[in-house]
Design an enzyme around this catalytic site. Sequence first.
Site: not given
Ligand code: SDX
Length: 428
Positions: A306, A363
């Site tokens: 998140h 989710d």
């Molecule tokens: C919702 O914003 C809100 O409040 C949203 C929400 C709401 O109620 O409105 O809470 C609802 O959207 C919840 C999130 C649902 N999405 C997912 O579950 C999809 C999987 N999660 C990700 O894609 C990710 O965690 C996000 C999009 C939710 C957050 O992404 P960020 O904050 O932009 O973080 P990032 O992509 O920069 O990740 C940071 C690091 C990265 O590694 P590095 O590049 O630093 O090496 O963490 C890794 C990412 O690769 N990472 C993951 C991961 N999520 C982040 N690695 C593996 N699996 C994951 N799920």
Amino acid sequence: MTAKTVKLTTEGGDFSYPLMEGSVGPDVIDIRKLYGETDKFTYDPGFTSTASCQSAITYIDGDQGILLHRGYPIDQLAEQSNFMEVAYLLLHGDLPKKKELEEFSYTISRHTMLHEQLATFYRGFRRDAHPMAIMCGVVGALSAFYHDSTDITDPQQRLIASHRLIAKMPTIAAMAFKYSIGQPFLYPQNNLSYTGNFLRMTFGVPAEPYEVNPIIEKAMDRIFILHADHEQNASTSTVRLAGSSGANPFACIAAGIACLWGPAHGGANEAALNMLREIGDVKHIKEYVARAKDKNDPFRLMGFGHRVYKNYDPRAKVMQQTAEAVLKELKVSDPVLDVARELEHIALNDDYFIEKKLYPNVDFYSGIILNAIGFPTEMFTALFALARTVGWVAQWNEMISDPEQKIGRPRQLYVGATQRDYVAVSKR
Ligand code: SDX
């Protein structure tokens, strides 16, 4: 007491900018004069360090895993309140007295029907259209039917549009589901609760009476509460940006639905259940966790991570408890729940997830409950949109009433070609 400021030193001189304090949470640096004084922009793709507005609706502490709606903790609301009461709280700022709640619920129930011609919109879609495609289309079309509530400068029209959107989303979502399975639409039955009405329109048929199961009604109502609002997330920011141009509320909510559809946002509930099904058995979990950690593999654990929560999403905790309770009550055993529990256990003990502070989010477990209740995965994000409409509408109203509000218009760091003269095609 002198106002707190922060200093910025540039080659063009030193500047200071006021620090603004909220009631709780990080202070913000008021940089509204930065460009005018320094000829420089800030750079913050994804707005990771940017406050876009002042708001009094929802507060999140990502490190502590705290979520408050108008100051009330989400676990208390999920446990003790109901979706209509939370809707009133988000819109009006305080928990309603008994009579206020009755009047609010009555008003909402009087707007649950759709203009009859809107039913023909569904016939224009393929039966296998994704429900979110239908939601985008039908909600956007509401502005073609409810012209008497599109003048955003009129508080009364804003209130009626807000009530219409909250009231009609269950009807629109239920109709999207009915259309996809070729069953007739059911009209709302307003002697039922908001959530009971939705369940009957979704799972009832004209051929026989429909009995709302109180266990499912309570679980569904709780799921709506858990999805109601969440500060300045991507879809709420979309609604605010659309609204900042003066667009009508129906168009703004349709924009929010479009943004929510993305798998990185509200689309993650559908993606998470599909992922759990693809894993299929606890013995395959390690392989998928390895893929999630592999930089060369685009695979991510859906329902994990998140932007704000660097601790357990408090909604995920309530969702997991609800999943256990609903499956037990319905005497449904779903092997996917075992996969989810084991996946969570393995991930939360893996250095990669610990170091990147990746926890289950709202989710991760929701799909298991929705599947047990009988919804197809394609409907999951439509249910998220149904519930989030309350938050979008509350945030949209707050934005319109904000005296500091102006049209949102970010700038950029330009990295393209500098000026050059046109060359005739014969000379290229
Ligand atoms: C919702 O914003 C809100 O409040 C949203 C929400 C709401 O109620 O409105 O809470 C609802 O959207 C919840 C999130 C649902 N999405 C997912 O579950 C999809 C999987 N999660 C990700 O894609 C990710 O965690 C996000 C999009 C939710 C957050 O992404 P960020 O904050 O932009 O973080 P990032 O992509 O920069 O990740 C940071 C690091 C990265 O590694 P590095 O590049 O630093 O090496 O963490 C890794 C990412 O690769 N990472 C993951 C991961 N999520 C982040 N690695 C593996 N699996 C994951 N799920």
